[in-house]
Scaffold this motif. Structure first.
Motif, short mmCIF file in Angstrom:
data_model
loop_
_atom_site.label_atom_id
_atom_site.label_comp_id
_atom_site.label_asym_id
_atom_site.label_seq_id
_atom_site.Cartn_x
_atom_site.Cartn_y
_atom_site.Cartn_z
N ASP A 44 0.82 -1.22 0.00
CA ASP A 44 0.00 0.00 0.00
C ASP A 44 0.86 1.27 0.00
O ASP A 44 0.52 2.26 -0.65
CB ASP A 44 -0.93 0.01 1.22
CG ASP A 44 -2.04 -1.02 1.08
OD1 ASP A 44 -2.22 -1.53 -0.05
OD2 ASP A 44 -2.69 -1.34 2.09
N ASN A 45 1.96 1.26 0.76
CA ASN A 45 2.82 2.45 0.81
C ASN A 45 3.37 2.78 -0.57
O ASN A 45 3.43 3.95 -0.97
CB ASN A 45 3.96 2.22 1.79
CG ASN A 45 3.47 2.06 3.21
OD1 ASN A 45 2.49 2.68 3.60
ND2 ASN A 45 4.14 1.21 3.98
N LYS B 152 2.08 1.85 -3.47
CA LYS B 152 0.99 2.24 -4.37
C LYS B 152 0.68 3.73 -4.20
O LYS B 152 0.46 4.45 -5.18
CB LYS B 152 -0.25 1.39 -4.08
CG LYS B 152 -0.10 -0.07 -4.50
CD LYS B 152 -1.36 -0.87 -4.15
CE LYS B 152 -1.19 -2.33 -4.57
NZ LYS B 152 -2.36 -3.15 -4.16
N LYS B 153 0.63 4.20 -2.94
CA LYS B 153 0.38 5.63 -2.71
C LYS B 153 1.55 6.47 -3.21
O LYS B 153 1.36 7.58 -3.73
CB LYS B 153 0.17 5.87 -1.21
CG LYS B 153 -1.16 5.37 -0.69
CD LYS B 153 -1.42 5.82 0.73
CE LYS B 153 -0.58 5.03 1.71
NZ LYS B 153 -0.91 5.35 3.12
N ALA C 71 1.38 6.99 -6.94
CA ALA C 71 0.27 7.84 -7.37
C ALA C 71 0.61 9.32 -7.31
O ALA C 71 -0.15 10.14 -7.83
CB ALA C 71 -0.96 7.55 -6.50
N GLY C 72 1.74 9.68 -6.71
CA GLY C 72 2.13 11.08 -6.59
C GLY C 72 3.09 11.51 -7.69
O GLY C 72 3.04 11.01 -8.82
N ASN D 141 3.32 15.51 4.84
CA ASN D 141 2.64 14.25 5.12
C ASN D 141 3.22 13.60 6.37
O ASN D 141 4.43 13.54 6.52
CB ASN D 141 2.81 13.32 3.91
CG ASN D 141 1.71 12.28 3.87
OD1 ASN D 141 1.33 11.74 4.90
ND2 ASN D 141 1.21 12.01 2.68
N ASP E 41 2.44 10.48 7.06
CA ASP E 41 2.33 9.04 6.80
C ASP E 41 3.75 8.47 6.73
O ASP E 41 4.42 8.54 5.71
CB ASP E 41 1.60 8.83 5.47
CG ASP E 41 1.31 7.35 5.23
OD1 ASP E 41 1.97 6.52 5.86
OD2 ASP E 41 0.41 7.06 4.43
N LEU F 90 4.59 5.94 4.00
CA LEU F 90 4.81 6.54 2.69
C LEU F 90 6.22 7.14 2.59
O LEU F 90 6.91 6.99 1.59
CB LEU F 90 3.75 7.61 2.44
CG LEU F 90 3.80 8.35 1.10
CD1 LEU F 90 3.59 7.37 -0.05
CD2 LEU F 90 2.74 9.44 1.06
#
Length: 301
Positions: free
Chosen positions: A84-85, A87-88, A91-92, A262, A264, A267
């Motif tokens: 998931d990290n 994938k995010k 996306a940036g 961020n 996160d 991420l």
């Protein structure tokens, strides 16, 4: 003294059944040095593990949920992996920053290899007025902190009107004093007879450089190229000063801005792992050149 093989043992010394070199009457010396080597091995191993632990934790947490990174004590268990990290991250703007870093790093590498090898050849094999003064002036730049020249460099680039462009990122990095020094030190070991033979065969100055100097100097050019790529890939301060828009940011600067915006941590750690991966691959593939690069120029001044 201990040697890794019997071939390295001096002929005037003796070799025992375990391929250890020794001199008559110095058996105790052998044992004392062997114990010192074990102590050195243990101390260096502990230091290596201490240095590698943060990288291990970073890579491990980049594949885990964000909450895992802030657990106390640290979660070092295997399992619960997720993408998931990453994938995010994808996306940036990570691809834009990565392409900018590649452009800067590859351009810096090529500039160092081509331009600095020409300068090194001139300093090593040519005679011209002020040669020694100019060379030592370049060497003195190596002892100057990069932060000291940032303000005048920024003012020059601003006056040229190329801030926030690729020119602002590339112009200051195309030539490196260290690369000039390394190539000069290596090329001055090339025999003059080789160059004289090329000239007698009718080679022009350019053909002598391209067909004789460059092939013979491949080891040092490989080192200059690798060091140039890594230096520009990891550079943070100058890209931060020279760029404003997100589309011109390099990977290091982009990740730093992402960290500020961020919280996160998963991420951020995924971005750090992404940034580190090319350098690790480069080191594993060319580690023998890294070792050789440390010794070039260390003996002959």
């Amino acid at each position: 003294m201990l040697f890794s093989s019997s071939e390295q043992c001096p002929k005037i010394w003796n070799i025992d059944g375990d391929n250890r070199c020794y001199r008559e009457g110095e058996g105790l010396v052998i044992l004392r040095i062997k114990g010192y080597q074990w102590v050195s091995f243990i101390v260096l191993s502990i230091a290596a593990l201490a240095l590698l632990f943060p990288f291990y934790w970073m890579v491990l947490q980049s594949f885990k949920p964000p909450t895992s990174a802030i657990q106390t004590p640290p979660d070092l268990s295997w399992g619960g992996f997720t993408l998931d990290n990453f994938k995010k991250l994808m996306a940036g703007n990570i691809w834009v920053w990565t392409s900018n870093s590649l452009i800067v790093a590859i351009s810096g590498m090529l500039g160092n290899v081509i331009l600095c090898s020409m300068a090194g050849y001139a300093f090593a094999k040519k005679e011209f007025p002020g040669k020694r003064i100019l060379f030592w002036a370049i060497v003195s730049i190596m002892m100057t902190s990069t932060q000291i020249i940032m303000v005048p460099l920024f003012m020059q680039i601003r006056d040229m009107g190329v801030l926030n462009t690729y020119w602002a990122l590339l112009l200051p990095i195309l030539v490196s004093p260290l690369a000039v020094f390394l190539t000069k030190q290596f090329m001055q070991t090339i025999p003059e007879d080789l160059l004289e033979a090329a000239r007698m065969d009718g080679c022009s100055e350019w053909r002598t450089y391209w067909n004789i100097i460059v092939p013979v100097s491949m080891p040092v050019l490989a080192i200059v190229g690798i060091f140039g790529f890594i230096t520009q890939w990891n550079d943070f301060l100058w890209p931060l000063l020279a760029t404003e828009s997100q589309n011109m940011r390099t990977l290091q600067v982009g990740l730093a801005s992402m960290q500020l915006q961020n919280v996160d941590y998963g991420l951020v750690l995924a971005g750090a792992t992404w940034t580190m991966a090319p350098i690790v691959i480069l080191f594993v593939a060319f580690q023998r050149f890294f070792v050789k690069g440390i010794t070039i120029g260390a003996v002959k001044g």
